[in-house]
Design a protein around this motif. Structure first.
Motif: not given
Length: 626
Positions: A101-108, A139-144
């Motif tokens: 719910e925080g102000d974070v980037t889409p990947s986070v 964008s989904v992080p490639e690691s996950i």
């Protein structure tokens, strides 16, 4: 320095993915300490340290200046992971939800949504897990990326949406991280979707996956076992035997595979071949259900081969094994009811070995733990056991905290005994020094005011040097001694006044130079005063620290002691309840085994009597023929 090297070594040896794998340097030692405990399985200590560090981070005015700022994302995720591993699902969910719910980037945000979905799925809430997965976009992080897809497929299967799970799993078939697992789950999903032919193909593919990783080997064995079982149900005995033959003889599914392989041959009428896997299985540990069934299957095969004497002997051996096993079960139940089961579980020396469960099983004086490995196959029992062991660990910690608080009290008493006799004399000297310092500061301020006044209203006599002032005083004294009527005195008076004029002339002509030098001296004095004030402040802080090192702790320590003892009392009550639950579950499991063995005994007795009868008839027939 030693601690830093230790943390860095643990980072490299234990796979510190949060910091080392990211290629960043260790900036916050306390975060590293939390990870160090976590990678040793000490999740309670890891959570406690990371909670404190995060609390301090969010409590300061400028958190971006704190060293945890460089790892804050990893720290926020890690606390949720630690709580999840410690089975604190509610807190873990809130921790990840806060990031989401925080102000974070889409990947986070996508990574947080994945972690939340994983928590919910492990809690047995697939509907909520799917809702969390649907929050992933962009964008989904490639690691996950593969992890997200695999989790989505598992959620679909849990919800009975097999067609959607099949579509996701087909897209993962080239994934190296889930080699074998994708094919196996795809096979199960195809069965669920009513497509058995395709399912068997996928299970065959999963049963021949390459790799030496223990997880890959286990899923390969499981795939072959399921494939062989399904082929047997379809009466494809040769193909079933081939699949079962691929299961390792030392794997966790070897006993069931050997039993099934024997039945595949027996169903095809090949009893001699069936004896091979059954005989191997019958020589294994009798506590396993498959081994117990093999003790009956081997003489059954001999009976079908009309070797009734051998069958009768083996049925007799099976009866003996079942009787011994029932006696051992009775001893285990009696020992559990006496409370020895829970005592054996918390043996500290056994926990130093990663195979401590197996060590417990091998202890001759603890029959109550003989079936622990088999009991752990039950998920409910395993989770209950983990909770009990965690409670025992917490009980030890709270008991140790009471000793820690006593040590703090002793330390504070020593500080009080050391400082209290010294402080009165120090305070007297400090008051004397303080009065002198105040006087000197007032004098300095007075000189400063006078110098600043000279900038606008010159006063030449203020800048006369000490030697000049002494000279003027001496000349004035000599002038007072002269006789005005004496002609010689008149000459001396002129010479005195000429000298006085020289002094005043020098004071006037050098006025600006002397004023500049006076200000330079004042600045030098200010530097000395600054150092004096610094020493003064240091003394004040040291004096306060000396007092604060033993004052104001009594109430806090007493409150902590009460909380620690209350927590310990609650833990003891919970341990009693959890221990009673474990005992009931263990006894029910053992009694269920006993009932099954009694049924096997009945079967073996009838089969034994029948084999003796057949053997006797056969001997009579052979005697009549002779």
């Amino acid at each position: 320095m030693v601690r830093l090297r230790l943390l860095l070594s643990s980072c490299l040896l234990l796979g510190w993915t949060a910091v080392c794998a990211a290629g960043s340097d260790l900036r916050d030692l306390y975060f590293g300490e939390a990870l160090y405990h976590a990678y040793q399985g000490e999740y309670f200590d890891a959570i406690a340290r990371l909670d404190i560090e995060l609390g301090q981070y969010y409590g300061i005015d400028e958190p971006q200046l704190d060293t945890l700022h460089f790892h804050i994302r990893d720290a926020e995720f890690s606390v949720g992971d630690f709580e999840l591993r410690y089975r604190m699902h509610q807190r873990a969910g809130r921790a990840v939800e806060a990031v989401l719910e925080g102000d974070v980037t889409p990947s986070v945000r996508n990574e947080a949504a994945y972690r939340l979905a994983r928590i919910l799925f492990q809690k047995g809430q697939p509907v909520e897990a799917l809702q969390a997965l649907e929050r992933i976009s962009g964008s989904v992080p490639e690691s996950i990326r593969d992890d997200v897809a695999y989790l989505r497929a598992q959620v679909y299967m849990a919800l009975g949406r097999f067609d959607e799970a099949i579509a996701v799993l087909r897209g993962l078939q080239n994934s190296n991280s889930y080699a074998g697992f994708v094919d196996y789950n795809l096979g199960i999903a195809l069965f669920g979707a009513g497509r058995p032919t395709e399912a068997l193909v996928q299970l065959a593919r999963a049963g021949q996956v390459s790799g030496r990783d223990p997880g890959v080997l286990a899923i390969r064995d499981r795939s072959n076992l399921v494939l062989g079982t399904r082929l047997m149900e379809d009466e494809q005995f040769d193909q079933a035997w081939e699949a079962l033959d691929r299961v390792r003889l030392t794997g966790p599914f070897s006993n069931r595979a050997l039993l099934a392989a024997g039945w595949a041959d027996a169903a095809a009428g090949r009893y001699e071949r069936a004896l091979v896997p059954w005989t191997i299985l019958a020589e294994r540990n009798v506590t396993d259900r498959a081994v117990q069934e093999a003790l009956l299957a081997v003489p059954f095969a001999y009976g079908e081969l009309e070797v009734h004497g051998k069958a009768a002997l083996l049925y007799g051996k099976a009866l003996e094994e079942f009787g011994n096993e029932i006696a051992r079960l009775d001893a285990s139940v009696a020992s559990i009811r006496e409370g020895k089961f829970l005592e054996a579980l918390v043996r500290e020396e056994l926990k130093q070995d990663s195979d401590w469960v197996l060590k417990l099983r091998e202890l001759p004086e603890t029959p109550e733990t003989y079936y622990l490995v088999e009991l752990l196959a039950s998920h409910d029992f395993q989770e209950s056991l983990k909770n009990y062991l965690d409670l025992e660990e917490l009980r030890r910690k709270t008991a140790a905290w009471d000793d820690y608080l006593t040590a703090f009290e002793e330390l504070i008493a020593l500080r009080r005994a050391y400082y209290q006799p010294l402080l009165p004399n120090i305070d007297r000297q400090f008051r004397l020094l303080d009065s002198r310092l105040s006087l000197r500061l007032e004098q300095r301020d007075h000189v400063a005011r006078q110098l600043h006044a000279l900038l606008t209203r010159p006063r030449y006599d203020f800048l006369i040097t000490a030697s000049e002032r002494t000279m003027l005083a001496t000349l004035a004294e000599l002038e007072g001694r002269l006789d005005d009527d004496d002609p010689a005195s008149q000459e001396l008076l002129e010479r005195i006044r000429r000298l006085q004029g020289v002094v005043r002339w020098n004071a006037r002509t050098e006025y600006h130079t002397r004023l500049t030098k006076a200000f330079a001296n004042l600045r030098s004095l200010d530097l000395e005063i600054a150092r004096l004030k610094e020493a003064y402040g240091s003394f004040v802080r040291t004096r306060q620290a000396a007092t604060q090192s033993y004052e104001g702790y009594d109430e806090t320590l007493q409150r902590l002691r009460v909380r620690s003892r209350e927590a310990n009392e609650r833990i003891v009550v919970l341990m009693e309840q959890q221990g009673a639950l474990l005992e009931v579950m263990a006894i029910e499991e053992l009694e269920s085994r006993r009932r099954r063995l009694e049924d096997y005994q009945v079967t073996a007795r009838f089969a034994l009597a029948d084999s003796y009868d057949r053997a006797t008839i056969r001997q009579g027939e052979e005697a009549g023929e002779r």
